[in-house]
Design a protein around this motif. Structure first.
Motif, PDB file in Angstrom:
ATOM      1  N   ASN A  18       0.866  -1.170   0.000  1.00 42.67           N
ATOM      2  CA  ASN A  18       0.000   0.000   0.000  1.00 42.67           C
ATOM      3  C   ASN A  18       0.910   1.229   0.000  1.00 42.67           C
ATOM      4  OD1 ASN A  18       0.604   0.765   2.859  1.00 42.67           O
ATOM      5  ND2 ASN A  18      -0.469  -1.161   3.321  1.00 42.67           N
ATOM      6  N   PRO A  19       0.339   2.437  -0.075  1.00 45.45           N
ATOM      7  CA  PRO A  19       1.185   3.633  -0.194  1.00 45.45           C
ATOM      8  C   PRO A  19       1.818   4.113   1.110  1.00 45.45           C
ATOM      9  CG  PRO A  19      -0.980   3.967  -1.203  1.00 45.45           C
ATOM     10  CD  PRO A  19      -1.071   2.762  -0.358  1.00 45.45           C
ATOM     11  N   PHE A  20       2.109   3.208   2.024  1.00 43.01           N
ATOM     12  CA  PHE A  20       2.853   3.543   3.231  1.00 43.01           C
ATOM     13  C   PHE A  20       4.334   3.233   3.022  1.00 43.01           C
ATOM     14  CE2 PHE A  20       0.568   3.660   7.609  1.00 43.01           C
ATOM     15  CZ  PHE A  20      -0.010   4.865   7.264  1.00 43.01           C
ATOM     16  N   ASP A 190       4.709  11.571  -2.013  1.00 44.46           N
ATOM     17  CA  ASP A 190       5.993  10.870  -2.086  1.00 44.46           C
ATOM     18  C   ASP A 190       5.834   9.390  -1.775  1.00 44.46           C
ATOM     19  OD1 ASP A 190       7.341  13.157  -2.791  1.00 44.46           O
ATOM     20  OD2 ASP A 190       7.926  13.655  -0.739  1.00 44.46           O
ATOM     21  N   SER A 191       5.032   9.063  -0.760  1.00 42.05           N
ATOM     22  CA  SER A 191       4.867   7.643  -0.448  1.00 42.05           C
ATOM     23  C   SER A 191       4.019   6.937  -1.507  1.00 42.05           C
ATOM     24  CB  SER A 191       4.277   7.457   0.958  1.00 42.05           C
ATOM     25  OG  SER A 191       3.042   8.098   1.124  1.00 42.05           O
ATOM     26  N   TRP A 192       3.089   7.654  -2.140  1.00 37.24           N
ATOM     27  CA  TRP A 192       2.402   7.096  -3.314  1.00 37.24           C
ATOM     28  C   TRP A 192       3.422   6.762  -4.403  1.00 37.24           C
ATOM     29  CZ3 TRP A 192      -1.733   4.631  -4.422  1.00 37.24           C
ATOM     30  CH2 TRP A 192      -2.988   4.958  -3.891  1.00 37.24           C
ATOM     31  N   ASP A 193       4.369   7.650  -4.627  1.00 39.34           N
ATOM     32  CA  ASP A 193       5.392   7.410  -5.648  1.00 39.34           C
ATOM     33  C   ASP A 193       6.206   6.168  -5.333  1.00 39.34           C
ATOM     34  OD1 ASP A 193       4.543   9.729  -6.889  1.00 39.34           O
ATOM     35  OD2 ASP A 193       6.229  10.940  -6.180  1.00 39.34           O
ATOM     36  N   ARG A 194       6.581   5.999  -4.064  1.00 39.47           N
ATOM     37  CA  ARG A 194       7.371   4.833  -3.695  1.00 39.47           C
ATOM     38  C   ARG A 194       6.612   3.545  -3.976  1.00 39.47           C
ATOM     39  NH1 ARG A 194      10.089   6.708  -5.073  1.00 39.47           N
ATOM     40  NH2 ARG A 194      10.823   4.626  -5.555  1.00 39.47           N
TER      41      ARG A 194
END
Length: 248
Positions: A18-20, A190-194
């Motif tokens: 997930n986006p974490f 940024d965490s979505w990007d990761r």
């Protein structure tokens, strides 16, 4: 009973599905500060990163349930790596019907509320495993910005705008379900990007190693269109967070 192969290819290098980021997951654990020995149930646990790291950092015990044999193998290996295999276990099952044998202090479903038909149904499912005074953890998307058209809605993995709520309305929904919202940690761009960009690299590496696989054309098409779709739609319009709830 398993996840589609495309899913495990896409997230083959992920520890968190997930986006974490690891930092946000640790922030959530520190914010909740569960007492040592707290028992946790994690439905649709993926590769078990939350359960394993919290067992290490907060001395939790617990069970993760997931439909993916590939992810569960990773979860068991991670438990060994972090020296918590004696504190956590993992079950291959459809999480949508799973209820703990004994009540737990934390009942979680992070980013997979389809197992309960949405947030409301998943809250009810988790309640069936929760000890009095326990905490429910729900990971759920919400609209950061009102989507202007159906193209945007579908690019954010929804079929209708009503599938997701704006953040204030989502928190109000939890209240209407009989819950107090007692903590939240939100993903950011940024965490979505990761999360998303790591999928592109996983896909490319898989394509290089499996050019003649029958799934290759589908994965190639996803890699071709995914980066622009993410930056045009999901990164801008879709938020995501984990919300800690306690029954009224």
């Amino acid at each position: 009973m398993d996840l589609p192969r495309s899913f495990t290819i896409r997230e083959s290098g992920h520890r968190i599905h997930n986006p974490f980021t690891s930092e946000k997951l640790a922030t959530l654990g520190e914010a909740l500060s569960p007492p040592p020995g707290t028992r946790m149930l994690d439905l649709a646990c993926g590769t078990g990163e939350m359960l394993c790291t919290w067992a290490r950092d907060h001395q939790l015990t617990g069970t993760g349930v997931d439909i993916s044999t590939v992810f569960l193998a990773g979860a068991r290996a991670r438990a060994v790596e972090l020296s918590v295999a004696d504190r956590v276990d993992f079950t291959h099952a459809d999480a949508s019907g799973h209820v703990a044998d004994e009540p737990v202090g934390i009942a979680a479903c992070i980013g997979a509320t389809w197992i309960g038909g949405g947030a409301a149904g998943t809250v009810e499912l988790l309640r069936r495993s929760l000890a009095p005074g326990g905490t429910i953890l729900i990971g759920e998307p919400y609209w950061r910005i009102d989507p202007p058209d159906q193209t945007t809605v579908e690019a954010c993995h929804a079929s209708a705008k009503e599938d997701f709520l704006p953040l204030p309305e989502l928190l109000e929904q939890f209240g209407e379900l009989g819950c107090d919202v007692v903590e939240m940690v939100l993903a950011d761009q940024d965490s979505w990007d990761r999360y998303a960009a790591a999928q592109w690299l996983n896909i490319r590496r898989w394509l290089d190693a499996n050019p003649d696989d029958g799934l290759a054309p589908e994965m190639r098409a996803e890699l071709t269109t995914g980066p622009a779709r993410h930056t045009r739609y999901q990164r801008e319009y879709l938020g995501w967070g984990v919300f800690a709830l306690m029954n009224h």
